[in-house]
Design an enzyme around this catalytic site. Sequence first.
Site, PDB file in Angstrom:
ATOM      1  N   LYS A   1       7.897  24.381  10.448  1.00 25.33           N
ATOM      2  CA  LYS A   1       9.175  23.689  10.591  1.00 25.33           C
ATOM      3  C   LYS A   1      10.344  24.391   9.877  1.00 25.33           C
ATOM      4  O   LYS A   1      10.132  25.193   8.961  1.00 25.33           O
ATOM      5  CB  LYS A   1       9.044  22.225  10.164  1.00 25.33           C
ATOM      6  CG  LYS A   1       8.298  21.437  11.245  1.00 25.33           C
ATOM      7  CD  LYS A   1       8.290  19.957  11.061  1.00 25.33           C
ATOM      8  CE  LYS A   1       7.625  19.296  12.266  1.00 25.33           C
ATOM      9  NZ  LYS A   1       7.414  17.843  12.059  1.00 25.33           N
TER      10      LYS A   1
ATOM     11  N   ARG B   1      -1.183  18.350  10.679  1.00 27.44           N
ATOM     12  CA  ARG B   1      -0.946  18.690  12.094  1.00 27.44           C
ATOM     13  C   ARG B   1      -0.391  20.107  12.112  1.00 27.44           C
ATOM     14  O   ARG B   1       0.722  20.350  11.613  1.00 27.44           O
ATOM     15  CB  ARG B   1       0.044  17.703  12.696  1.00 27.44           C
ATOM     16  CG  ARG B   1       0.354  17.966  14.158  1.00 27.44           C
ATOM     17  CD  ARG B   1       1.357  16.936  14.686  1.00 27.44           C
ATOM     18  NE  ARG B   1       1.678  17.188  16.089  1.00 27.44           N
ATOM     19  CZ  ARG B   1       2.572  18.088  16.492  1.00 27.44           C
ATOM     20  NH1 ARG B   1       3.237  18.833  15.596  1.00 27.44           N
ATOM     21  NH2 ARG B   1       2.812  18.277  17.776  1.00 27.44           N
TER      22      ARG B   1
HETATM   23  N1  LIG Z   1       2.663  12.820  14.006  1.00 27.02           N
HETATM   24  C1  LIG Z   1       3.528  13.850  14.189  1.00 27.02           C
HETATM   25  N2  LIG Z   1       3.754  14.320  15.439  1.00 27.02           N
HETATM   26  C2  LIG Z   1       4.631  15.352  15.629  1.00 27.02           C
HETATM   27  N3  LIG Z   1       4.880  15.796  16.869  1.00 27.02           N
HETATM   28  C3  LIG Z   1       5.761  16.824  17.076  1.00 27.02           C
HETATM   29  C4  LIG Z   1       6.384  17.433  15.975  1.00 27.02           C
HETATM   30  C5  LIG Z   1       7.350  18.548  16.205  1.00 27.02           C
HETATM   31  O1  LIG Z   1       6.695  19.731  16.025  1.00 27.02           O
HETATM   32  P1  LIG Z   1       6.112  20.605  17.252  1.00 27.02           P
HETATM   33  O2  LIG Z   1       7.271  20.797  18.194  1.00 27.02           O
HETATM   34  O3  LIG Z   1       5.675  21.843  16.598  1.00 27.02           O
HETATM   35  O4  LIG Z   1       5.022  19.888  17.896  1.00 27.02           O
HETATM   36  N4  LIG Z   1       6.151  17.013  14.709  1.00 27.02           N
HETATM   37  C6  LIG Z   1       5.278  15.960  14.517  1.00 27.02           C
HETATM   38  C7  LIG Z   1       5.002  15.433  13.198  1.00 27.02           C
HETATM   39  O5  LIG Z   1       5.534  15.901  12.178  1.00 27.02           O
HETATM   40  N5  LIG Z   1       4.129  14.397  13.097  1.00 27.02           N
END
Ligand SMILES: Nc1nc2ncc(COP(=O)(O)O)nc2c(=O)[nH]1
Length: 285
Positions: free
Chosen positions: A221, A261
């Site tokens: 991030k 995650r």
């Molecule tokens: N539970 C949860 N879900 C998520 N989904 C997408 C993203 C955005 O990141 P990505 O685009 O790399 O998926 N961040 C989260 C998060 O911090 N927590």
Amino acid sequence: MSAFTVPGLPDAGRCLVMGVVNVTPDSFSDGGRWFDPEIAIAHGLALVEQGADIVDVGGESTRPGAARVSLDEELRRVEPVIRALSAEGVAVSVDTMRAEVAEVAVAAGARLVNDVSGGLADPVMPRVVAASGVAYVVMHWRGHSRDMESRAIYGDVVTEVSEELRKRVDSVLAEGVREEQLILDPGLGFSKQADHNWALLAGLDRLQELGRPLIIGASRKRFLGRLLAGPDGEPRPFAENDDATLAVTALAARDGAWCVRVHDVRPNADAVRVAAAWRTADERG
Ligand SMILES: Nc1nc2ncc(COP(=O)(O)O)nc2c(=O)[nH]1
């Protein structure tokens, strides 16, 4: 050791690893790489090989400023991937804010609904989760990508995020979701400035007072890129933030996170095992 067992999900006695498969053309850190369903399925299986306990399949980018995807398009993207991975015995979560997508995903075998809006984007979602009985991630959220950055204003971010998550928990429980289905997430990068993200990570112990397992999504991030900016002040590019992600994983797992995650699974799967060995030795004294 993790004190929580969540229905339908692995209980490895350590922090779990959720591998990310974004079936999108525009996610911030890997947009487009897994857009083809066959490639996405193969990638999900590869993440399990690398040590992922759960594979999170998403069809709509949540990066700041992202435009919404239509319901039909989101369903078209995720359903075949969820169905194929589930058929291989993979513990799959669906990353969606839409109740209808969650319903189709559970029917295709998903064992967890990962709702970054915590039930705010689609008021029907809690009822669908309650009826399905699957695990449900309630993430802290203050609005859709297009205007989330304008809402990144806090006094004490840990107190306010905790209070807002508690309200969401009370609301979804009132809709019939059972306490044991719930996993909470502080929503790093969602309506948060960099210092808010660091305060939430440092405040994991206070967030754990909410009494539910916590999932942490720091992987690649922007606040990591800003921390690692070069002499010119340019943030380090997203795809080069995996080492910093690994450090967050080790520290969060040692501080009791239920799950992390991540995009780059293998090193993070090693890190959660290191943290578990460290915590075990610490608890033995
Ligand atoms: N539970 C949860 N879900 C998520 N989904 C997408 C993203 C955005 O990141 P990505 O685009 O790399 O998926 N961040 C989260 C998060 O911090 N927590």
